[in-house]
Design a protein around this motif. Structure first.
Motif, short mmCIF file in Angstrom:
data_model
loop_
_atom_site.label_atom_id
_atom_site.label_comp_id
_atom_site.label_asym_id
_atom_site.label_seq_id
_atom_site.Cartn_x
_atom_site.Cartn_y
_atom_site.Cartn_z
N THR A 22 25.78 66.91 4.50
CA THR A 22 26.30 65.94 3.53
C THR A 22 26.63 64.63 4.23
OG1 THR A 22 27.18 67.74 2.23
CG2 THR A 22 28.07 65.58 1.78
N VAL A 23 27.31 64.74 5.37
CA VAL A 23 27.65 63.53 6.11
C VAL A 23 26.38 62.85 6.63
CG1 VAL A 23 28.93 62.60 8.05
CG2 VAL A 23 29.86 64.52 6.77
N LEU A 26 24.71 60.81 3.96
CA LEU A 26 25.43 59.56 3.75
C LEU A 26 25.08 58.55 4.83
CD1 LEU A 26 27.91 58.12 2.21
CD2 LEU A 26 29.09 58.66 4.32
N VAL A 29 21.51 57.16 4.34
CA VAL A 29 21.35 56.17 3.26
C VAL A 29 22.02 54.85 3.65
CG1 VAL A 29 21.88 55.63 0.85
CG2 VAL A 29 21.22 57.95 1.48
N ILE A 30 23.31 54.96 4.00
CA ILE A 30 24.06 53.74 4.29
C ILE A 30 23.52 53.08 5.55
CG2 ILE A 30 26.31 52.89 5.02
CD1 ILE A 30 27.56 54.77 3.13
N GLY A 203 34.92 49.15 -8.36
CA GLY A 203 33.72 49.72 -7.74
C GLY A 203 32.69 50.11 -8.78
N GLY A 207 28.93 48.39 -9.42
CA GLY A 207 27.73 49.20 -9.26
C GLY A 207 26.90 49.33 -10.53
N SER A 234 24.14 44.06 -8.29
CA SER A 234 23.34 45.27 -8.50
C SER A 234 22.08 44.97 -9.31
CB SER A 234 24.15 46.33 -9.24
OG SER A 234 25.27 46.68 -8.50
N GLY A 257 21.88 44.87 -1.00
CA GLY A 257 22.41 46.23 -0.91
C GLY A 257 23.49 46.34 0.15
N LEU A 260 26.64 44.90 -1.13
CA LEU A 260 27.24 45.84 -2.08
C LEU A 260 27.97 46.97 -1.37
CD1 LEU A 260 24.52 46.21 -4.85
CD2 LEU A 260 26.90 45.57 -5.21
N ILE A 261 27.31 47.58 -0.37
CA ILE A 261 27.93 48.70 0.34
C ILE A 261 29.21 48.27 1.03
CG2 ILE A 261 27.67 50.28 2.31
CD1 ILE A 261 24.81 50.67 1.53
N ILE A 264 31.93 47.85 -1.57
CA ILE A 264 32.44 49.13 -2.05
C ILE A 264 33.34 49.78 -1.00
CG2 ILE A 264 31.79 51.48 -2.78
CD1 ILE A 264 31.00 49.55 -4.90
N PHE A 265 32.91 49.70 0.27
CA PHE A 265 33.70 50.27 1.36
C PHE A 265 35.09 49.62 1.41
CE2 PHE A 265 35.10 50.23 5.81
CZ PHE A 265 35.18 51.60 6.02
N ASN A 268 37.20 50.89 -1.58
CA ASN A 268 37.71 52.24 -1.36
C ASN A 268 38.86 52.25 -0.36
OD1 ASN A 268 35.91 53.32 -3.10
ND2 ASN A 268 34.69 54.40 -1.59
N ASN A 272 42.65 53.48 -1.11
CA ASN A 272 43.30 54.55 -0.34
C ASN A 272 44.61 54.08 0.28
OD1 ASN A 272 41.46 56.50 -0.88
ND2 ASN A 272 40.21 56.10 0.94
#
Lengths: 283, 297
Positions: A22-23, A26, A29-30, A203, A207, A234, A257, A260-261, A264-265, A268, A272
Motif C-alpha cells: 500500500t505504501v 502511494l 504514484v506520488i 481538499g 480535487g 484539476s 499535478g 495539486l499533490i 493536498i499534502f 492534510n 492533522n
C-alpha cells in the motif's frame, strides 16, 4: 500438511507485504508525478499566463481561480453544514426527523460527482441562467457546495458532540439562553474540530473535476467576478493532458499535478495539526 | 423583539440548514429524472438499457455497453483492490508496530486526498504504457490491433483498485478494531495462534463491517469519472476481453455532455438516472449491512 507455525509465519509475511505494498503504491504514484512535475514547476510556471491552450506558459490565472472557487464554495457550504450539525446535536433527539435528515446526508455523500454535474448543469447553469450567467464560478461553487455538505455536517457534528455536557449545563445554570450557550460556549470549544472538517473539505473541493466540467465553464482567463467562467487546477490538468495531449502539454499536466499533490499534502498536514491541538485541549 | 422570539427564529434557521441535504437530494433526483425521462419514454426502458448501439448522431441510444463496462471495471477494481485493502487493514489492526502505523496511516490519508485526475494522469502515462508493452510484446498475435493501445478494462481496474484502497482499508480496520477484546483473548487462551485467531475469530466477527467497506468501495469505483476516462479508451462497445477499451456510464456523460444538443442531452441525463438508481440501491444495501453489523456487535 504444513504445520501451524509455518502457516502463521506465511500469513504474517503476507500481511506485512500487503501493508508495505500500500505504501509502495502511494510512493509510486506520488513519486512519479512529483518526479515528472517538479522540474517543470518553475517560478514562471506559477506566475505566468497559460498560452496555446496551456501547452506553453504557466497556470497563474488558474491558481487564482482555484482559490476563488474554493473560498466561494466553502463560504456557501460551511454555514449551512455547521448550522445543520448544531441542529442535529443541540435541538433534536434521535427520531423520525433526524432519520430523514441523516438519510438525506448519507445519500448525498454517495452520489457520483458527474450526477451532481448533471444537476448543476440543469439547475444552476440552464434554469438559473439569468442569475448565475450560465457557466460561471457561482454555478460551479453552488454545485460544489452541495457535494461537500455531507462531510461538513458529519465532521462538525462529531466536533460538537465532544464538547462536555457540563459546559452547557454550566452556561445554562448561569442564566444564559440556549442560543447564547451555543454561540459563546459550545461553538468556541468545538471550533478546532469544525475547522479541521472545513480544511479537509478544501481538499475535496480542489480535487473535484467531473461536476465542474459541466458547470464551471473552463475559461483560461483570470475570472473578474463570480459570474465569469473559470477552471480549477484539476480541470486544467485533465483538459491539458487529454484535450491538448501533446508531449509538451503532458509535461505541463504533470507540473499541475505536482502543484495539486503539494497543496493536498499541506492541507492534510494543517488539518492533522489543528486536530492534535484540539485533542490535547479537550483531554 | 424579546429573546424567546429570537431563539425561535434561530432554531428555524438551523432546521432549514439541516434540511438542505434532503432538499438537495430531492432536487438532484427531480432534475435528473425530468431531463432524462423523455429519452426513456421515447425509446422504452428495455431498449434503452439493453440496446447495444450508441450512435448519438443517428438518434440511437442504447447504454448496454456502458452498463457492462461500468460493472467490468468495478469488478476488476474489487478483485485487485479488496484483498490488498483488507490485508492492509488486518495488518494495521493486528500486526503493525506503532511506528509502522504512523507511516501507513498518513499514507492512506494522502492516497484518499489525491485528486482523481492525478491518478488518471499516472494511469495514462505509466499503467497504460506497461499494459501496451505487454499487449504488443506477448499478446500481439492474439489481440486485435485496437486492443493493443494500452487503454483497457485492465488499466481502468488497476487505477480504480488504487483509488478504492483508502475506503476499504479505513472501514475494514475500524470493523476489525471494534471486535470485542474478549473474543481475541479467549481464542488465544485456547491455544490458537495469531493467524488462526484472525481468520477464525476476528475476520468473521468483523465481516459485516468488511462487507460494508467493500460495498462502499464499489460505490466509489462505480461513480468515478475522470480517472476512468483518462485510461479506459472510451469505446462504446461491449468489452469482450480485459484488454478491450471500455466506456463507463459516468464516462459516457462526461465525454459527450460538452457538445451534446437536443435528444442527445436527454439521453445523457437518462444515463444519469441509471447511475443514480444503481448508486441508491448500493447505498441502501451498505446501510442495511452496516446496521445489521451494529445490532450483532
Amino acid at each position: 500438511m504444513i504445520s501451524v507455525k509455518t502457516t502463521q509465519k506465511i500469513a504474517k509475511t503476507a500481511l506485512w507485504i500487503a501493508g508495505l505494498s500500500t505504501v509502495a503504491i502511494l510512493i509510486m504514484v506520488i513519486g512519479y508525478v512529483l518526479f515528472e512535475g517538479i522540474p517543470v514547476m518553475s517560478w514562471e510556471f506559477l506566475t505566468d499566463k497559460p498560452r496555446k491552450m496551456g501547452s506553453k506558459g504557466g497556470i497563474f490565472p488558474i491558481i487564482v481561480a482555484t482559490v476563488y472557487f474554493t473560498a466561494l464554495t466553502l463560504a456557501i457550504a460551511a454555514p449551512i453544514g455547521v448550522g445543520a450539525a448544531i441542529y442535529l446535536t443541540e435541538y433534536t433527539r434521535e427520531g423520525r426527523l433526524t432519520r430523514i435528515i441523516r438519510f438525506g446526508t448519507e445519500a448525498l455523500a454517495g452520489i457520483p460527482s458527474i450526477v451532481f454535474g448533471l444537476f448543476g448543469f440543469a439547475f444552476f447553469v440552464i434554469l438559473l441562467e439569468p442569475v448565475t450567467h450560465g457557466w460561471s464560478l457561482i454555478s460551479g461553487s453552488l454545485t460544489g457546495a452541495t457535494m461537500i455538505l455531507p462531510t461538513l455536517v458529519r465532521t462538525s457534528e462529531e466536533a460538537i458532540k465532544t464538547v462536555p455536557v457540563s459546559y452547557r449545563e454550566g452556561s445554562l445554570a448561569l442564566g444564559a439562553t440556549k442560543w447564547q450557550t451555543i454561540c459563546k460556549v459550545v461553538l468556541p470549544s468545538a471550533l478546532p474540530g469544525i475547522v479541521t472538517g472545513v480544511i479537509l473539505s478544501i481538499g475535496r473541493v480542489i480535487g473535484e473535476t467531473a461536476a465542474l466540467m459541466l458547470t464551471l465553464g473552463g475559461s483560461l482567463r483570470m475570472p473578474e467576478s463570480i459570474f465569469d467562467p473559470a477552471r480549477t487546477m484539476s480541470m486544467h490538468l485533465y483538459l491539458v493532458a487529454l484535450e491538448v495531449g501533446t508531449q509538451e502539454a503532458t509535461k505541463k499536466a504533470f507540473a499541475t499535478g505536482a502543484v495539486l499533490i503539494i497543496t493536498i499534502f499541506l492541507i492534510n498536514t494543517t488539518a492533522n495539526w489543528v486536530m492534535k491541538k484540539f485533542i490535547t485541549k479537550m483531554s | 423583539m424579546n429573546y424567546k422570539t429570537k431563539e425561535k427564529i434561530y432554531e428555524k434557521i438551523l432546521l432549514i440548514s439541516a434540511f438542505f441535504s434532503v432538499i438537495t437530494i430531492i432536487l438532484i433526483g427531480g432534475f435528473v429524472f425530468k431531463e432524462g425521462f423523455p429519452t426513456i419514454s421515447k425509446i422504452g426502458l428495455i431498449d434503452f438499457l439493453l440496446g447495444k448501439e450508441w450512435y448519438p448522431t443517428k438518434g440511437v441510444f442504447g447504454i448496454f455497453p456502458m452498463i457492462v463496462g461500468t460493472f467490468a471495471v468495478t469488478i476488476g477494481a474489487l478483485i485487485l483492490g479488496v484483498p490488498l485493502g483488507v490485508a492492509t487493514a488486518i495488518f494495521l489492526a493486528e500486526f503493525a508496530p506503532a511506528r509502522v502505523c504512523r507511516i501507513i496511516r498518513p499514507a492512506v490519508e494522502l492516497l484518499a486526498g489525491i485528486p482523481s485526475v492525478v491518478y488518471g494522469l499516472f494511469g495514462m502515462v505509466i499503467v497504460n504504457q506497461i499494459i501496451m508493452h505487454i499487449e504488443r510484446t506477448y499478446l500481439a498475435g492474439i489481440l486485435k490491433p485496437e486492443y493493443q493501445r494500452g487503454y483497457s478494462v485492465l488499466s481502468a481496474s488497476i487505477i480504480l483498485a488504487i483509488m478504492i484502497l483508502p475506503t476499504v482499508i479505513n472501514i475494514s480496520e475500524d470493523a476489525i478494531r471494534s471486535v470485542p477484546r474478549e473474543y481475541k483473548e479467549a481464542s488465544l487462551a485456547l491455544g490458537a495462534t495469531d493467524w488462526q485467531t484472525i481468520y477464525k475469530v476476528l475476520v468473521p466477527a468483523a465481516s459485516s463491517g468488511i462487507i460494508a467497506a467493500v460495498v462502499l468501495g464499489m460505490g466509489r469505483a462505480l461513480g468515478e469519472t475522470m480517472a476512468v476516462i483518462m485510461v479506459a479508451g472510451n469505446t462504446a462497445i461491449v468489452p469482450d476481453s480485459i484488454f478491450a477499451p471500455v466506456r463507463t456510464l459516468t464516462g459516457n456523460i462526461a465525454i459527450e455532455m460538452g457538445y451534446a444538443a437536443g435528444d442527445h442531452v436527454n439521453a445523457l441525463f437518462a444515463t444519469g438516472i441509471v447511475l443514480f438508481v444503481i448508486i441508491m440501491v448500493l447505498n441502501t444495501v451498505a446501510t442495511y449491512i452496516a446496521k445489521r453489523g451494529v445490532s450483532q456487535g
